[in-house]
Enzyme design. Sequence first.
Site, PDB file in Angstrom:
ATOM      1  N   SER A   1       0.904  -1.489   0.174  1.00 35.09           N
ATOM      2  CA  SER A   1       0.048   0.182   0.094  1.00 35.09           C
ATOM      3  C   SER A   1       0.764   1.264  -0.110  1.00 35.09           C
ATOM      4  CB  SER A   1      -0.927   0.081   0.790  1.00 35.09           C
ATOM      5  OG  SER A   1       0.061   0.014   2.523  1.00 35.09           O
TER       6      SER A   1
ATOM      7  N   HIS B   1       8.936   2.453   9.033  1.00 36.99           N
ATOM      8  CA  HIS B   1       8.254   2.265   9.834  1.00 36.99           C
ATOM      9  C   HIS B   1       6.971   2.078  11.082  1.00 36.99           C
ATOM     10  CE1 HIS B   1       8.950  -1.057  13.176  1.00 36.99           C
ATOM     11  NE2 HIS B   1       8.869   0.262  13.910  1.00 36.99           N
TER      12      HIS B   1
END
Lengths: 203, 203
Positions: free
Chosen positions: A13, A112
């Site tokens: 994504s 992250h």
Amino acid sequence: MHRLGILLSGRGSNFLAIHRAIADGRIHDAEIAVVISNKPEAGGLESARSLGLTAVAIPQQGKGPAAREAHDAAMIAALTDYGVELVCLAGYMRIITPAFVEAFPNRILNIHPSLLPAFPGLDAQHQAFDYGVKVAGCTVHFVDEAVDHGVIVLQKTVPVFDEDTAETLAARILEQEHLAYPEAISRVLSGRYQTIGRRYLPR
Amino acid sequence: MHRLGILLSGRGSNFLAIHRAIADGRIHDAEIAVVISNKPEAGGLESARSLGLTAVAIPQQGKGPAAREAHDAAMIAALTDYGVELVCLAGYMRIITPAFVEAFPNRILNIHPSLLPAFPGLDAQHQAFDYGVKVAGCTVHFVDEAVDHGVIVLQKTVPVFDEDTAETLAARILEQEHLAYPEAISRVLSGRYQTIGRRYLPR
């Protein structure tokens, strides 16, 4: 034209968010030169092909250090062949080796889903939820030899609500990832930055 | 009337923020029963006296585990004598021992100048600055046996600016500490909360 290489292992994504940002001009003067996955079945490869992008699967052959080294060499070769200037990890579920980092010094970015240095490693959103933090977020950083450790380009925060589950929190973080990654890529491609110690600063 | 005990080792700017919040009604139906320092020379003691509050110095006598235990016992006795319901650490530069925690279960709060679990320990603001985070903040948490570890009541964030020094960042965090600590105390004193695992939730 800046040439990006996207590495992914899943649906990607964040890759799609980067693609959209290039299409609508938030990332300027750039193109995705290649999308590479270590998993042939990664949904992101199919998405890439349907968008007319070059998509390549480079699975690791065999196990052990020699196989890992060979895989690394194959990844580096592919990225070099496609003229990649900036490598963007987008859910690439492998440890990046020192050889890889050396091949692309300060030219590998990762995103992250936590406010690093809190919650490195797997399932960061669940870690944060279980820890009971009241603020979560995501971090775009350069990749160095240590896991989730390199110089931080950008961080975005989200609140943790009382009614959250780990899943609703993860979804809220993901929205910010899709904004943060293009923004960070754009800044890095501009070249107008310096790092002082671990601090990433515009110049 | 809720009776607070403040523990400090320095000037106690968070103590003064708590005092102001009681005065202007942000912390409701509460009073500071006693301000205690392990350092007789702590500026916070003098401030407390000038505000008409009871201020006590309880320095540790001697060194080693026995001296530490005796000091703990003296602290617990003083807090108990003054009828303290909630202990608020405000720059108290000592490790809280298990005996202390057991004496005031879920009744000790601390404020830490980072977004825990990032940057526990000393000089958190400098740690964060040197790490190059783009978002910093502060955390109010219950005190448990581990350092800077207990259940989180509240966190507030601040941006890190490119032109910051560790000192300007610390000052920006401190402003938020002065807001966060009274807000957290008020919530805890209301009693309208539960903890599920490590998650602090209103009820």
